[in-house]
Design a protein around this motif. Structure first.
Motif, PDB file in Angstrom:
ATOM      1  N   LEU A   3       0.940  -1.155  -0.055  1.00 34.64           N
ATOM      2  CA  LEU A   3      -0.022  -0.112  -0.074  1.00 34.64           C
ATOM      3  C   LEU A   3       0.882   1.256   0.066  1.00 34.64           C
ATOM      4  O   LEU A   3       2.146   1.344   0.731  1.00 34.64           O
ATOM      5  CB  LEU A   3      -0.961  -0.059   1.019  1.00 34.64           C
ATOM      6  N   ARG A   4       0.250   2.185  -0.596  1.00 33.78           N
ATOM      7  CA  ARG A   4       0.794   3.578  -0.595  1.00 33.78           C
ATOM      8  C   ARG A   4       0.318   4.561   0.337  1.00 33.78           C
ATOM      9  O   ARG A   4      -1.155   4.723   0.232  1.00 33.78           O
ATOM     10  CB  ARG A   4       0.974   4.223  -1.934  1.00 33.78           C
ATOM     11  N   ARG A   5       0.905   5.041   1.297  1.00 32.06           N
ATOM     12  CA  ARG A   5       0.021   5.735   2.487  1.00 32.06           C
ATOM     13  C   ARG A   5       0.282   7.473   1.979  1.00 32.06           C
ATOM     14  O   ARG A   5       1.566   7.837   1.861  1.00 32.06           O
ATOM     15  CB  ARG A   5       0.788   5.645   3.984  1.00 32.06           C
ATOM     16  N   LEU A   6      -0.640   8.028   1.793  1.00 30.14           N
ATOM     17  CA  LEU A   6      -0.448   9.428   1.281  1.00 30.14           C
ATOM     18  C   LEU A   6      -0.713  10.284   2.400  1.00 30.14           C
ATOM     19  O   LEU A   6      -1.710  10.386   3.239  1.00 30.14           O
ATOM     20  CB  LEU A   6      -1.486   9.795   0.316  1.00 30.14           C
ATOM     21  N   HIS A   7       0.521  11.178   2.911  1.00 30.97           N
ATOM     22  CA  HIS A   7       0.564  11.820   4.055  1.00 30.97           C
ATOM     23  C   HIS A   7       0.192  13.311   3.531  1.00 30.97           C
ATOM     24  O   HIS A   7      -0.453  14.158   4.537  1.00 30.97           O
ATOM     25  CB  HIS A   7       1.744  11.756   4.625  1.00 30.97           C
ATOM     26  N   GLU A   8       0.524  13.731   2.565  1.00 29.06           N
ATOM     27  CA  GLU A   8       0.276  15.220   2.066  1.00 29.06           C
ATOM     28  C   GLU A   8      -0.247  15.123   0.638  1.00 29.06           C
ATOM     29  O   GLU A   8       0.436  14.660  -0.064  1.00 29.06           O
ATOM     30  CB  GLU A   8       1.537  16.114   2.362  1.00 29.06           C
TER      31      GLU A   8
END
Length: 191
Positions: free
Chosen positions: A126-131
């Motif tokens: 998974l790619r975690r989008l922080h901004e």
């Protein structure tokens, strides 16, 4: 510079406000979408502080040539990105969108954005989008995020109930007509 991306969130509407006002969630926090992205709480904060709701376009199917209204409120809450907007019913495509939303034929919302800061989770993929730099939210046919929902604002149930009854009657009449035509063709084929 990171490429522009789109993420779709399901928004099943059985009705929409006759005035074209819609609301719901364009994104949910901590939920993996069908593309393997997870938006993290606070991911939209900087973008919203910079752009505000008026700086995020409401488009039809991510087509920049087809704006269909304006977002009047976009806020992060504990659940995700809550949006409220108004379709511009002087625009033909917005009237079509309202009709399609009302019938349930179109039931998706999708965000258009640039990933400013993200991390990859190698164990899950998974790619975690922080901004996220949010630049548009579209009404779409095929959503990416199944769990997000939209509902209509200020819905007057009486016109909807009458419209639903009329649609049921039309569907029943169409079914009867189809049955008669089918029986006619079967009789003709037996001659």
């Amino acid at each position: 510079m990171a490429p522009r991306e789109t993420k779709r969130a399901e928004t099943p509407l059985s009705c929409a406000s006759p005035t074209g006002v819609i609301e719901g969630y364009a994104s949910l926090f901590g939920v993996a979408d069908n593309g393997g992205d997870v938006v993290m709480p606070g991911a939209f904060a900087r973008s919203l502080a910079r752009r505000g709701a008026s700086g995020v376009k409401m488009l039809w199917q991510h087509n920049a040539a087809e704006p269909i209204g304006v977002w009047t409120s976009i806020v992060e809450d504990r659940k995700g990105l809550r949006v409220s907007g108004r379709l511009d019913l002087s625009v033909a495509r917005a009237r079509e969108a309202l009709s399609l939303l009302g019938s349930g034929a179109v039931d998706g919302l999708s965000i258009g954005f640039r990933a400013k800061r993200a991390t990859a989770d190698k164990s899950t993929g998974l790619r975690r989008l922080h901004e996220i730099d949010l630049w548009e939210i579209s009404v779409v046919t095929f959503p990416m995020l199944d769990q997000a929902r939209v509902g209509a604002l200020k819905q007057d149930r009486r016109p909807r109930q009458r419209a639903s009854a009329l649609l049921r009657l039309k569907a029943q009449q169409a079914a009867r007509n189809f049955q008669r035509q089918l029986a006619f063709y079967r009789a003709q084929s037996q001659l």
